[in-house]
Design a protein around this motif. Structure first.
Motif, PDB file in Angstrom:
ATOM      1  N   CYS A 189       7.459  13.873  14.939  1.00 13.14           N
ATOM      2  CA  CYS A 189       8.573  13.580  14.036  1.00 13.14           C
ATOM      3  C   CYS A 189       8.600  14.562  12.873  1.00 13.14           C
ATOM      4  O   CYS A 189       7.554  14.948  12.340  1.00 13.14           O
ATOM      5  CB  CYS A 189       8.456  12.152  13.511  1.00 13.14           C
ATOM      6  SG  CYS A 189       8.534  10.902  14.817  1.00 13.14           S
ATOM      7  N   SER A 191       9.853  13.942   9.966  1.00  9.82           N
ATOM      8  CA  SER A 191       9.718  13.238   8.690  1.00  9.82           C
ATOM      9  C   SER A 191       9.043  11.897   8.917  1.00  9.82           C
ATOM     10  O   SER A 191       9.109  11.338  10.019  1.00  9.82           O
ATOM     11  CB  SER A 191      11.096  13.011   8.051  1.00  9.82           C
ATOM     12  OG  SER A 191      11.828  12.071   8.820  1.00  9.82           O
ATOM     13  N   GLN A 193      10.096   9.176   7.804  1.00  8.24           N
ATOM     14  CA  GLN A 193      11.200   8.232   7.998  1.00  8.24           C
ATOM     15  C   GLN A 193      11.450   7.966   9.474  1.00  8.24           C
ATOM     16  O   GLN A 193      11.700   6.825   9.893  1.00  8.24           O
ATOM     17  CB  GLN A 193      12.475   8.809   7.351  1.00  8.24           C
ATOM     18  CG  GLN A 193      13.719   7.959   7.501  1.00  8.24           C
ATOM     19  CD  GLN A 193      13.822   6.877   6.449  1.00  8.24           C
ATOM     20  OE1 GLN A 193      13.002   6.841   5.531  1.00  8.24           O
ATOM     21  NE2 GLN A 193      14.804   6.014   6.576  1.00  8.24           N
ATOM     22  N   LEU A 196       8.997   5.416  10.706  1.00 10.28           N
ATOM     23  CA  LEU A 196       9.286   4.076  10.196  1.00 10.28           C
ATOM     24  C   LEU A 196      10.446   3.419  10.933  1.00 10.28           C
ATOM     25  O   LEU A 196      10.471   2.200  11.101  1.00 10.28           O
ATOM     26  CB  LEU A 196       9.612   4.142   8.699  1.00 10.28           C
ATOM     27  CG  LEU A 196       8.555   4.738   7.771  1.00 10.28           C
ATOM     28  CD1 LEU A 196       9.006   4.633   6.318  1.00 10.28           C
ATOM     29  CD2 LEU A 196       7.212   4.067   7.946  1.00 10.28           C
ATOM     30  N   GLU A 197      11.396   4.205  11.382  1.00 11.66           N
ATOM     31  CA  GLU A 197      12.607   3.670  12.015  1.00 11.66           C
ATOM     32  C   GLU A 197      12.433   3.359  13.497  1.00 11.66           C
ATOM     33  O   GLU A 197      13.241   2.633  14.075  1.00 11.66           O
ATOM     34  CB  GLU A 197      13.758   4.662  11.849  1.00 11.66           C
ATOM     35  CG  GLU A 197      14.214   4.819  10.399  1.00 11.66           C
ATOM     36  CD  GLU A 197      15.257   5.909  10.245  1.00 11.66           C
ATOM     37  OE1 GLU A 197      15.453   6.688  11.216  1.00 11.66           O
ATOM     38  OE2 GLU A 197      15.876   5.999   9.164  1.00 11.66           O
ATOM     39  N   GLN A 215       5.628   8.032  -1.228  1.00  5.58           N
ATOM     40  CA  GLN A 215       6.952   8.409  -0.733  1.00  5.58           C
ATOM     41  C   GLN A 215       7.485   7.452   0.330  1.00  5.58           C
ATOM     42  O   GLN A 215       8.693   7.380   0.541  1.00  5.58           O
ATOM     43  CB  GLN A 215       6.920   9.833  -0.155  1.00  5.58           C
ATOM     44  CG  GLN A 215       6.692  10.901  -1.216  1.00  5.58           C
ATOM     45  CD  GLN A 215       6.766  12.302  -0.637  1.00  5.58           C
ATOM     46  OE1 GLN A 215       7.041  12.468   0.551  1.00  5.58           O
ATOM     47  NE2 GLN A 215       6.531  13.300  -1.452  1.00  5.58           N
ATOM     48  N   LEU A 216       6.619   6.738   1.040  1.00  5.72           N
ATOM     49  CA  LEU A 216       7.071   5.849   2.106  1.00  5.72           C
ATOM     50  C   LEU A 216       7.687   4.594   1.498  1.00  5.72           C
ATOM     51  O   LEU A 216       7.238   4.101   0.474  1.00  5.72           O
ATOM     52  CB  LEU A 216       5.906   5.469   3.018  1.00  5.72           C
ATOM     53  CG  LEU A 216       5.101   6.632   3.602  1.00  5.72           C
ATOM     54  CD1 LEU A 216       3.971   6.108   4.470  1.00  5.72           C
ATOM     55  CD2 LEU A 216       6.003   7.569   4.384  1.00  5.72           C
ATOM     56  N   ARG A 217       8.712   4.072   2.175  1.00  2.00           N
ATOM     57  CA  ARG A 217       9.431   2.924   1.615  1.00  2.00           C
ATOM     58  C   ARG A 217       9.457   1.756   2.608  1.00  2.00           C
ATOM     59  O   ARG A 217       9.786   1.919   3.784  1.00  2.00           O
ATOM     60  CB  ARG A 217      10.855   3.314   1.233  1.00  2.00           C
ATOM     61  CG  ARG A 217      10.932   4.343   0.111  1.00  2.00           C
ATOM     62  CD  ARG A 217      12.346   4.440  -0.444  1.00  2.00           C
ATOM     63  NE  ARG A 217      12.819   3.160  -0.974  1.00  2.00           N
ATOM     64  CZ  ARG A 217      12.559   2.728  -2.212  1.00  2.00           C
ATOM     65  NH1 ARG A 217      11.838   3.458  -3.046  1.00  2.00           N
ATOM     66  NH2 ARG A 217      13.024   1.550  -2.617  1.00  2.00           N
ATOM     67  N   ALA A 220      12.654   0.927   4.532  1.00  3.65           N
ATOM     68  CA  ALA A 220      13.062   1.814   5.630  1.00  3.65           C
ATOM     69  C   ALA A 220      12.458   1.398   6.964  1.00  3.65           C
ATOM     70  O   ALA A 220      12.796   1.960   8.009  1.00  3.65           O
ATOM     71  CB  ALA A 220      12.654   3.253   5.308  1.00  3.65           C
ATOM     72  N   TRP A 236       2.583   4.522   0.029  1.00  9.03           N
ATOM     73  CA  TRP A 236       3.832   3.773  -0.049  1.00  9.03           C
ATOM     74  C   TRP A 236       4.289   3.580  -1.489  1.00  9.03           C
ATOM     75  O   TRP A 236       3.469   3.493  -2.407  1.00  9.03           O
ATOM     76  CB  TRP A 236       3.667   2.397   0.593  1.00  9.03           C
ATOM     77  CG  TRP A 236       3.387   2.447   2.066  1.00  9.03           C
ATOM     78  CD1 TRP A 236       2.199   2.725   2.669  1.00  9.03           C
ATOM     79  CD2 TRP A 236       4.332   2.216   3.120  1.00  9.03           C
ATOM     80  NE1 TRP A 236       2.333   2.677   4.033  1.00  9.03           N
ATOM     81  CE2 TRP A 236       3.630   2.371   4.335  1.00  9.03           C
ATOM     82  CE3 TRP A 236       5.680   1.893   3.148  1.00  9.03           C
ATOM     83  CZ2 TRP A 236       4.239   2.211   5.579  1.00  9.03           C
ATOM     84  CZ3 TRP A 236       6.288   1.727   4.383  1.00  9.03           C
ATOM     85  CH2 TRP A 236       5.574   1.888   5.582  1.00  9.03           C
ATOM     86  N   SER A 240       8.868  -0.990  -3.270  1.00  8.20           N
ATOM     87  CA  SER A 240       9.663  -1.132  -2.046  1.00  8.20           C
ATOM     88  C   SER A 240       8.996  -2.058  -1.033  1.00  8.20           C
ATOM     89  O   SER A 240       9.660  -2.617  -0.157  1.00  8.20           O
ATOM     90  CB  SER A 240       9.913   0.239  -1.410  1.00  8.20           C
ATOM     91  OG  SER A 240       8.737   0.729  -0.766  1.00  8.20           O
TER      92      SER A 240
END
Length: 324
Positions: A189, A191, A193, A196-197, A215-217, A220, A236, A240
């Motif tokens: 990946c 990113s 993100q 996470l998705e 930076q991780l949320r 998301a 994280w 968030s």
């Protein structure tokens, strides 16, 4: 009266790694140990930290189990500057004493145990809190912890695909090649993100000093996902994480409100701990829930797994016997 012990067993890194222990056996040992804690038979102790500079420290983690009656301590130095000279920043050793007369019985290299015990804790939590249909693993950071988690989780769940992100693409590529050798489909990946998705189960093991931190949320993360934050949640954004449905830790006494083990989350909002999971008091409420484990890794699990390895090594004549 017990026969007097006159020797101890030394197990090197290669010795420890050569002892055959199945993934389900490791996960069961974590559950058994936590059940002992829940029943008041085993004791977890806070870490002892000895700073030696602004960035470097020595740490002692310990625990007492009752079946067998063993007390263990893991001692290690954490020297992050070692990476500049291509030297490990972490080299743990574990000492075991029988807990009836206090006699030392074993000294073990703790590198493999530290990696695999963390993965076994994650796997125990995932077995109870992730969706049983989970078929993909996502990794943010692809080092030793990621590989240890892959080796255990692929045997606990019917894993088909790996999503991998690392700050260095080459590191993710090497990790994916190892996963492909296990006949798994992989995707590097671009990113965090993307991980996470898409992943059913996510492992974050980002080093504390990394620029990826914070930076991780949580908002998301895809519906139904289970996350194990091996990095104590420091990769994280803490605020968030309040958007997740359930956030637990390993032991409320250590990482909960007023505990000595720091995690990157407001402990007042924790839903419980792995001891409650072992008791059957904490379960996933809905398939759509996003559940996270943020943990520090108490020394009692090191003690339990080191004890298991010591017993198996003794039976198989692995290691070197040293006089007391």
């Amino acid at each position: 009266m017990k026969q007097k012990t006159t020797s101890l067993l030394y197990l090197s890194r290669n010795d420890v790694a050569s002892v055959p222990i199945a993934a389900d056996e490791l996960v069961s040992e974590v559950g058994r140990c936590l059940a002992e804690v829940a029943e008041g038979k085993a004791i977890q102790f806070p870490s002892y930290i000895m700073p030696v500079s602004e960035t470097s420290r020595f740490v002692a983690k310990s625990g007492l189990i009752r079946n067998p009656s063993i007390c263990g301590i893991k001692w290690f130095g954490y020297f992050p500057g070692n990476s500049d000279i291509k030297f490990p920043d972490f080299h743990p050793m574990i000492m075991l004493n029988e807990a009836e007369q206090g006699v030392p019985v074993a000294v073990l290299d703790g590198t493999w145990i530290s990696e695999i015990r963390t993965a076994a804790i994650s796997a125990f939590a995932a077995k109870h809190l992730a969706l049983p249909t989970s078929s993909s693993l996502g990794f943010i950071a692809c080092g030793a912890q990621a590989l240890a988690h892959l080796n255990i989780l692929k045997d606990v769940f019917c894993i088909k695909k790996i999503f991998a992100y690392s700050r260095k693409v080459a590191t993710a590529g090497e990790f994916c090649r190892k996963a492909e050798a296990m006949e798994l489909t992989t995707e590097i990946c671009e990113s965090p993100q993307a991980v996470l998705e898409q992943a059913s189960i996510i492992i974050t093991s980002v080093p504390h000093a990394s620029e990826t931190n914070l930076q991780l949320r949580g908002d998301a993360v895809a519906s139904g996902t289970f996350i194990s934050m091996v990095d104590r949640g420091y990769s994280w954004n803490a605020e968030s994480l309040l958007s997740l449905d359930t956030v637990i830790t390993d032991d409320m006494a250590l990482s909960g409100p007023g505990g000595m083990e720091a995690i990157n989350f407001d402990a007042q909002h924790l839903s419980g701990d792995l001891i409650a999971v072992a008791r059957g008091e904490l379960v996933r409420r809905a398939d759509s829930d996003r559940v996270a484990l943020i943990f520090s890794g108490p020394g009692i699990i090191d003690t339990a797994i080191a004890s298991l390895i010591f017993q198996r090594a003794s039976e198989m004549n692995i290691g070197v016997t040293l006089p007391l």
